[in-house]
Design an enzyme around this catalytic site. Sequence first.
Site, PDB file in Angstrom:
ATOM      1  N   ARG A 269       0.812  -1.215   0.000  1.00 50.56           N
ATOM      2  CA  ARG A 269       0.000   0.000   0.000  1.00 50.56           C
ATOM      3  C   ARG A 269       0.849   1.271   0.000  1.00 50.56           C
ATOM      4  NH1 ARG A 269      -2.172  -3.699  -1.293  1.00 50.56           N
ATOM      5  NH2 ARG A 269      -4.093  -4.644  -0.534  1.00 50.56           N
TER       6      ARG A 269
ATOM      7  N   SER B 268     -11.114  -1.315   2.612  1.00 52.22           N
ATOM      8  CA  SER B 268     -10.450  -1.625   3.877  1.00 52.22           C
ATOM      9  C   SER B 268      -9.985  -0.314   4.519  1.00 52.22           C
ATOM     10  CB  SER B 268      -9.244  -2.540   3.643  1.00 52.22           C
ATOM     11  OG  SER B 268      -9.657  -3.786   3.133  1.00 52.22           O
TER      12      SER B 268
ATOM     13  N   GLU C 204      -5.521   3.193   6.175  1.00 51.47           N
ATOM     14  CA  GLU C 204      -5.282   3.054   4.751  1.00 51.47           C
ATOM     15  C   GLU C 204      -5.953   4.210   4.014  1.00 51.47           C
ATOM     16  OE1 GLU C 204      -6.408  -0.394   1.616  1.00 51.47           O
ATOM     17  OE2 GLU C 204      -5.185  -1.030   3.314  1.00 51.47           O
TER      18      GLU C 204
END
Length: 313
Positions: free
Chosen positions: A181, A231, A301
């Site tokens: 990520r 998420s 995130e």
Amino acid sequence: MENNLALAAAACRAAVAPEDFAEQVPLAPLCTFHAGGPAAYLITPDGAEQLAEVLKICSEYRVPVEILGRGSNFLFADAGFPGIVIGMRKHFGGLAADPETGMLMAGAGVTLSAAAQLALSASLSGLEFAAGIPGTIGGGIRMNAGAYGGEMKQVLFEVTAMDRTGVLHEIPAEECGLSYRHSVFADNGWVILACRLHLTPGSPADIRACMDDLNGRRRAKQPLEYASAGSTFRRPEGHFAGQLIEEAGLKGYTVGGARVSEKHAGFVISDGSATASDILAVIRHVQAEVYRTSGVRLELEVCLAGDFDADNA
């Protein structure tokens, strides 16, 4: 700062077409959380030349800037964003595939699902994992988007990006710093304009079967019927965020219209009425309780933008 913003906005207005410049634009409809206030200005440059001019102006006047694709990884404050939002979807949507070389060329504003569908049509395999990811190519590269064992790092060949002074760069995949990520673009603030992906020939039936399987798994395990940013938390090393949240007894924890999904605890969702403050309150409570019960600090995130302190003033 307000005077600088007004001066920058005036210069940007002169640099783009009238229909590509707007003031006080609601951001909630432009983000998958469907929450947050307005952008002071939304600008949609029609190509690299206009983008370079806008970025140079913003840099000169030192005004806040955010780059927006589909808004699937953003939470904007209810007070809005007191700067310039540059939208990439309107004019950076080129998409083409060359089955002979296995190359797929995509503009930053193309959705990952559209790119995956074109790959299927061209009998090219490798992008199946992206068929159900709600973001754009630009955001997908910046965050090294991934799912079910696949990630952008596996298929990226080259990126066209622009630094904040308006200079274009062609960057090979191995220099993009793709990790979990993360990419160099998350650190240096360069704007992704387009990319080339290197895929492999495959059977359309097999590619379709894989996409259907992965999308079926998503529908079964994720709360896709609710507004969210996917998420919410990064996967902590050695753990799964959803499991830690569930073990902390937080499934269904609610503030206003926001709550922890009962279907998948790793998702903070909105019932359609949640404010950005509601969503952030759930996030902060989850982080505090998971740390209290497990000693693990959950990292977001989702990107926060705007003044959330003003929301609570």
